[in-house]
Design a protein around this motif. Structure first.
Motif, short mmCIF file in Angstrom:
data_model
loop_
_atom_site.label_atom_id
_atom_site.label_comp_id
_atom_site.label_asym_id
_atom_site.label_seq_id
_atom_site.Cartn_x
_atom_site.Cartn_y
_atom_site.Cartn_z
N UNK A 13 1.07 -1.27 -0.04
CA UNK A 13 0.12 0.26 0.29
C UNK A 13 1.43 1.20 -0.02
N UNK A 14 0.56 2.60 -1.05
CA UNK A 14 1.25 2.89 -1.06
C UNK A 14 0.45 4.77 -0.50
N UNK A 15 0.88 5.87 -0.01
CA UNK A 15 0.07 6.10 0.11
C UNK A 15 -0.61 7.22 -0.60
N UNK A 193 -3.99 -8.71 12.59
CA UNK A 193 -3.28 -7.71 12.36
C UNK A 193 -2.09 -7.14 11.11
N UNK A 194 -1.84 -6.15 10.83
CA UNK A 194 -1.74 -5.31 9.44
C UNK A 194 0.07 -4.75 10.09
N UNK A 195 0.71 -5.22 9.23
CA UNK A 195 2.32 -4.36 9.39
C UNK A 195 2.85 -3.02 8.71
N UNK A 196 3.40 -2.28 8.83
CA UNK A 196 4.06 -1.15 8.17
C UNK A 196 5.13 -1.02 7.92
N UNK A 216 9.72 4.51 9.94
CA UNK A 216 9.10 4.04 11.37
C UNK A 216 8.25 2.60 11.11
N UNK A 217 7.99 2.28 11.89
CA UNK A 217 7.30 1.01 11.51
C UNK A 217 6.57 -0.02 12.94
N UNK A 218 5.62 -0.41 12.02
CA UNK A 218 4.37 -1.13 13.28
C UNK A 218 5.65 -2.55 14.51
N UNK A 246 9.20 6.36 1.94
CA UNK A 246 8.26 4.87 0.99
C UNK A 246 8.20 4.35 2.03
N UNK A 247 6.45 4.17 2.06
CA UNK A 247 6.42 2.81 2.93
C UNK A 247 5.68 1.52 2.73
N UNK A 248 6.25 0.21 2.80
CA UNK A 248 6.09 -1.35 2.60
C UNK A 248 4.28 -1.74 3.61
#
Length: 369
Positions: A13-15, A193-196, A216-218, A246-248
């Protein structure tokens, strides 16, 4: 039985890049300047099961939401009631009618939590207290989590707040020549649970990412490591940049539907309804979106009467797991259905609606028996 089968995708999921919907609330021009969007987080503050205290350290905090600063009901505490099975899973989750009603992830976040196993507990309650802050003062972790999960594009102020200090990556943004991705199937996850993981990096003059770090991270270390590797393998057009991010994102495993009794156990003795019910029109499939996003399955049993012309009436929820919201959705499904006409009506019919996820392209299937 009605069985709903929906696909459980495992996307990156991207912004979001779509524009936000136009506001529909009319605001007095004199109040408009004072109106802003705040970040709201519902924090679990206390818990108990009967008279005994409940350890809430394992309870997931719901995904933050944006609310208007002029909202009048955004600062009320909310209670969730439930029981805990022998595996530590919360079941029978209901929500007090009073309290803030826009936090879609509140019940799913509890359904995806786990308490200590080997101890059934009844009469459990968790109290959530809202924490409101301006975007300028909000916690960075909450802001990043919201930007990744948002259904519409967050305001520019939120994006500006997320960017690292001194970032120039959004000024004449470099084009992507190669976007690498982790092998998500090799990353361990937790059901429900979702992680990013958000990666910060610079880009050198040749378009290669350098100075990578986890921004940043879960807390999923495998995802963090794989995300850093993926960004390192990505390439951009030439021109040095600083403070890029950039997020994953990785959805957790499917949280399977809880066990249920045979459908006959929910049928009253005075029921004269044929089994199975012969449906004339297939019900409209409605999987609760807030649970689908977490991959949480569920079921509900609905009791209803049938008019001679096939219309459904007097529909009520008999049972629902793991949360009452599955029953509310199933009730709407049954009320929107119709059966074949008959010489007389029937009373006390029952049907079970089961919500299930599928590891394939988004699809839905309904079986009636």
């Amino acid at each position: 039985m009605i069985t709903l089968l929906f696909a459980l995708a495992l996307p990156v999921v991207q912004v979001p890049t779509i524009s936000p919907p136009a506001p529909v609330t009319t605001v007095n021009p004199n109040e408009r300047s004072a109106r802003r969007q705040d970040m709201l987080v519902m924090q679990p503050m206390s818990g108990r099961c009967g008279d005994d205290p409940l350890d809430i350290s394992r309870v997931q905090t719901p995904i933050a939401v944006l609310v208007w600063s002029t909202s009048r009901n955004a600062d009320q505490s909310v209670q969730l009631r439930f029981r805990i099975d022998e595996n530590g899973r919360p079941l029978g989750i209901t929500r007090d009618t009073e309290g803030y009603g826009m936090m879609a992830d509140l019940t799913p976040s509890l359904a995806g939590s786990r308490f200590a196993p080997n101890a059934r507990r009844e009469g459990c309650v968790i109290v959530y207290q809202p924490k409101r802050s301006s975007i300028a003062d909000a916690d960075l972790h909450d802001l990043i989590g919201y930007s990744i999960s948002a259904q519409s594009r967050p305001p520019k102020e939120l994006f500006d707040r997320i960017l690292p200090a001194g970032s120039d990556c959004n000024i004449q943004r470099p084009a992507i020549l190669l976007r690498a991705f982790p092998d998500f199937e090799k990353i361990p996850v937790t059901a429900g649970r979702s992680d990013w993981s958000m990666v910060q990096f610079d880009i050198d003059a040749a378009g290669k990412p350098i100075s990578l770090r986890t921004y940043g991270t879960t807390g999923n270390k495998a995802l963090d490591k794989a995300s850093l590797k993926a960004v390192a393998q990505s390439r951009f057009t030439t021109g040095a940049k600083r403070g890029c991010i950039y997020p994953y994102w990785r959805r957790g495993d499917t949280l399977a539907t809880p066990d249920s009794k045979e459908i006959a156990a929910y049928r009253s003795e005075d029921s004269d309804c044929p089994q199975p019910v012969e449906w004339k029109s297939q019900p409209t499939l409605m999987y609760p979106e807030n649970f689908r996003r977490r991959g949480i399955e569920g079921w509900a049993v609905i009791a209803f009467d049938l008019a001679p012309w096939g219309a459904v009436g007097n529909a009520k929820v008999v049972a629902a797991e793991p949360a009452a919201e599955f029953g509310e959705a199933a009730q709407r499904i049954v009320l929107g259905s119709a059966t074949a006409s008959s010489k007389k009506g029937y009373s006390n019919c029952v049907v079970r609606v089961r919500y299930a996820m599928q590891e394939q392209e988004r699809a839905a299937q309904m079986n009636v028996d």
